[in-house]
Design a protein around this motif. Structure first.
Motif, PDB file in Angstrom:
ATOM      1  N   ALA A 156      39.728  39.803  31.747  1.00 17.79           N
ATOM      2  CA  ALA A 156      39.705  38.397  31.376  1.00 17.79           C
ATOM      3  C   ALA A 156      40.153  37.525  32.541  1.00 17.79           C
ATOM      4  CB  ALA A 156      40.593  38.162  30.150  1.00 17.79           C
ATOM      5  N   CYS A 157      41.159  38.002  33.280  1.00 19.36           N
ATOM      6  CA  CYS A 157      41.642  37.224  34.428  1.00 19.36           C
ATOM      7  C   CYS A 157      40.564  37.121  35.499  1.00 19.36           C
ATOM      8  CB  CYS A 157      42.901  37.866  35.011  1.00 19.36           C
ATOM      9  SG  CYS A 157      44.351  37.675  33.955  1.00 19.36           S
ATOM     10  N   ASP A 158      39.864  38.232  35.761  1.00 19.86           N
ATOM     11  CA  ASP A 158      38.786  38.196  36.755  1.00 19.86           C
ATOM     12  C   ASP A 158      37.678  37.242  36.325  1.00 19.86           C
ATOM     13  OD1 ASP A 158      40.105  40.018  38.373  1.00 19.86           O
ATOM     14  OD2 ASP A 158      38.982  41.759  37.625  1.00 19.86           O
ATOM     15  N   HIS A 159      37.366  37.241  35.037  1.00 20.86           N
ATOM     16  CA  HIS A 159      36.344  36.345  34.502  1.00 20.86           C
ATOM     17  C   HIS A 159      36.766  34.885  34.707  1.00 20.86           C
ATOM     18  CE1 HIS A 159      34.453  33.991  31.211  1.00 20.86           C
ATOM     19  NE2 HIS A 159      33.381  34.654  31.612  1.00 20.86           N
ATOM     20  N   ASP A 160      38.010  34.565  34.350  1.00 18.86           N
ATOM     21  CA  ASP A 160      38.508  33.201  34.528  1.00 18.86           C
ATOM     22  C   ASP A 160      38.573  32.812  35.997  1.00 18.86           C
ATOM     23  OD1 ASP A 160      38.717  33.078  31.816  1.00 18.86           O
ATOM     24  OD2 ASP A 160      40.916  33.076  31.740  1.00 18.86           O
ATOM     25  N   TRP A 161      38.989  33.754  36.845  1.00 16.75           N
ATOM     26  CA  TRP A 161      39.046  33.497  38.289  1.00 16.75           C
ATOM     27  C   TRP A 161      37.668  33.099  38.813  1.00 16.75           C
ATOM     28  CZ3 TRP A 161      42.246  32.300  41.972  1.00 16.75           C
ATOM     29  CH2 TRP A 161      41.834  32.390  43.295  1.00 16.75           C
ATOM     30  N   LYS A 162      36.635  33.779  38.350  1.00 13.75           N
ATOM     31  CA  LYS A 162      35.261  33.475  38.777  1.00 13.75           C
ATOM     32  C   LYS A 162      34.879  32.058  38.337  1.00 13.75           C
ATOM     33  CE  LYS A 162      30.838  34.418  39.789  1.00 13.75           C
ATOM     34  NZ  LYS A 162      30.357  33.227  40.476  1.00 13.75           N
ATOM     35  N   ASP A 219      34.071  29.005  40.919  1.00 10.68           N
ATOM     36  CA  ASP A 219      32.803  28.267  40.884  1.00 10.68           C
ATOM     37  C   ASP A 219      33.051  26.760  40.764  1.00 10.68           C
ATOM     38  OD1 ASP A 219      31.473  30.673  41.059  1.00 10.68           O
ATOM     39  OD2 ASP A 219      30.916  30.741  38.931  1.00 10.68           O
ATOM     40  N   ILE A 220      34.002  26.381  39.927  1.00 13.66           N
ATOM     41  CA  ILE A 220      34.340  24.958  39.778  1.00 13.66           C
ATOM     42  C   ILE A 220      34.852  24.400  41.097  1.00 13.66           C
ATOM     43  CG2 ILE A 220      35.949  23.326  38.688  1.00 13.66           C
ATOM     44  CD1 ILE A 220      35.756  25.111  36.145  1.00 13.66           C
ATOM     45  N   TYR A 221      35.724  25.155  41.759  1.00 15.00           N
ATOM     46  CA  TYR A 221      36.278  24.712  43.042  1.00 15.00           C
ATOM     47  C   TYR A 221      35.171  24.543  44.084  1.00 15.00           C
ATOM     48  CZ  TYR A 221      39.093  24.590  47.267  1.00 15.00           C
ATOM     49  OH  TYR A 221      39.643  24.231  48.474  1.00 15.00           O
ATOM     50  N   ALA A 222      34.230  25.468  44.128  1.00 16.01           N
ATOM     51  CA  ALA A 222      33.127  25.364  45.095  1.00 16.01           C
ATOM     52  C   ALA A 222      32.294  24.113  44.826  1.00 16.01           C
ATOM     53  CB  ALA A 222      32.248  26.615  45.013  1.00 16.01           C
ATOM     54  N   LEU A 223      32.051  23.804  43.566  1.00 15.64           N
ATOM     55  CA  LEU A 223      31.288  22.597  43.225  1.00 15.64           C
ATOM     56  C   LEU A 223      32.059  21.335  43.597  1.00 15.64           C
ATOM     57  CD1 LEU A 223      29.841  23.704  39.775  1.00 15.64           C
ATOM     58  CD2 LEU A 223      28.555  23.372  41.898  1.00 15.64           C
ATOM     59  N   ILE A 224      33.358  21.323  43.355  1.00 13.21           N
ATOM     60  CA  ILE A 224      34.185  20.163  43.697  1.00 13.21           C
ATOM     61  C   ILE A 224      34.159  19.912  45.199  1.00 13.21           C
ATOM     62  CG2 ILE A 224      36.582  19.351  43.822  1.00 13.21           C
ATOM     63  CD1 ILE A 224      36.976  20.629  41.043  1.00 13.21           C
TER      64      ILE A 224
END
Length: 168
Positions: free
Chosen positions: A1-7, A11-16
């Protein structure tokens, strides 16, 4: 679950990181141009964070330009905006950036120009914003009110409903 959330967060950070301040920069440029032909310019946005970014953009583009922010926050420059934009004020060369906490109940008609930096969600808010400068005892023969002209990517479905309600 942590790896899923990290991804997801990665992705959000890359878009920002791909975002730019061009949109707010263009709003700042527009306000600076308006201030060249109006002694006092009043601008409204419902989001205080947008007002702060636009103030930063104005400071970069025109460091000498006095810009005040008025929000519902007690630490804002609300009292100063009310004082500088009230009837009879001798203040000049100021841009007032306001949240909707100043869209009603205050007289700011020393300004001759009002800008909607975002599309109001309901007709009442649009009328209240414009009503800060468009008043019977205005010292100006005419005032200007500017509406946002966002690209379709930034337009909200609420914008279309607002226009329909206004036309009705």
């Amino acid at each position: 679950a942590c790896d899923h959330d990290w991804k997801i967060y990665s992705d959000i950070y890359a878009l920002i990181r791909e975002m730019s301040s061009t949109r707010e920069g263009n709003k700042a440029k527009h306000l600076i141009r308006l201030r060249e032909s109006h002694s006092l310019v009043l601008a409204f946005d419902s989001r205080p964070i947008s007002l702060a970014q636009i103030q930063r953009e104005i400071a970069l583009l025109a460091p000498q330009q006095e810009t005040l922010i008025a929000t519902g926050d007690p630490g804002s420059q609300r009292a100063m905006v009310i004082s500088k934009f009230q009837p009879g004020s001798k203040a000049q060369e100021i841009i007032g950036l306001c949240s909707d906490s100043l869209s009603e109940g205050v007289n700011l008609q020393q300004a001759s120009c009002m800008v909607h930096l975002d599309m109001p969600s309901v007709v009442r808010i649009a009328e209240q914003r414009a009503g800060r400068v468009d008043r019977l005892d205005s010292p100006h023969a005419t005032i200007e009110a500017w509406w946002p002209d966002d690209a379709p990517e930034f337009a909200l479905s609420s914008d279309e409903r607002f226009i329909e309600r206004y036309e009705a």
